[in-house]
Motif scaffolding. Sequence first.
Motif, PDB file in Angstrom:
ATOM      1  N   GLN A   5       2.507  -4.319   0.757  1.00  0.00           N
ATOM      2  CA  GLN A   5       1.730  -3.596   1.759  1.00  0.00           C
ATOM      3  C   GLN A   5       1.084  -2.339   1.183  1.00  0.00           C
ATOM      4  N   TYR A   9      -2.921  -1.641   1.025  1.00  0.00           N
ATOM      5  CA  TYR A   9      -3.410  -0.409   1.636  1.00  0.00           C
ATOM      6  C   TYR A   9      -4.341   0.336   0.665  1.00  0.00           C
ATOM      7  N   LYS A  13      -8.367   1.285   0.904  1.00  0.00           N
ATOM      8  CA  LYS A  13      -8.854   2.666   0.831  1.00  0.00           C
ATOM      9  C   LYS A  13      -9.890   2.830  -0.284  1.00  0.00           C
ATOM     10  N   ILE A 104       2.324   4.976   5.520  1.00  0.00           N
ATOM     11  CA  ILE A 104       2.090   3.679   6.140  1.00  0.00           C
ATOM     12  C   ILE A 104       3.374   3.223   6.818  1.00  0.00           C
TER      13      ILE A 104
END
Length: 173
Positions: A5, A9, A13, A104
């Motif tokens: 994850q 992420y 970004k 997160i």
Amino acid sequence: MLYTQAKAYLVEKLKEAGLKTKPYTTMKSLSRSLESHVGAVLPGTEMIARNGSKTIYQDQEGAQHKRRKLFDRNVTFQVVLGDYTDDKVEAMLEKFLAALDQGIEVDGNFVPLAAESVEWSTEEDHPLKAEVAVTVNITFRGGVYRDIGLHRARDYRLEDIGKNNGKEPANGN
């Protein structure tokens, strides 16, 4: 799940920061790239340490649970940005850092992240076709958890306590 994850992420970004090409995820593919406008999310290091902390929380149904943190996991990625000029790389770096959240959520746990160091290099210092590149180390501070349900004291009912001449009964008599 933390590693997967966190990597996804950071790739997202990079795209938000203005990367026009597909971000690379291995050093081998990055070094073979013939592009000068590049971005990559590369695996870094992971530190694991025992932890015995615990917290009590309520789930959505109102039941209480105890969550024990078994291990701390600090997963670090190297984010690489490259382009023709210092200005372009710096602008992309600032957009990338501005796009980062405080952390997160992984499996219901908040995982804070931190940008820890930035290293600039020129074309002589790296294998990329880019004139200028910057490497940012991003660390996610998560953990490995175990949940335990708590028994509620109100679910138990005391039937009878007897005293014998003002003394507690011995061996149930």
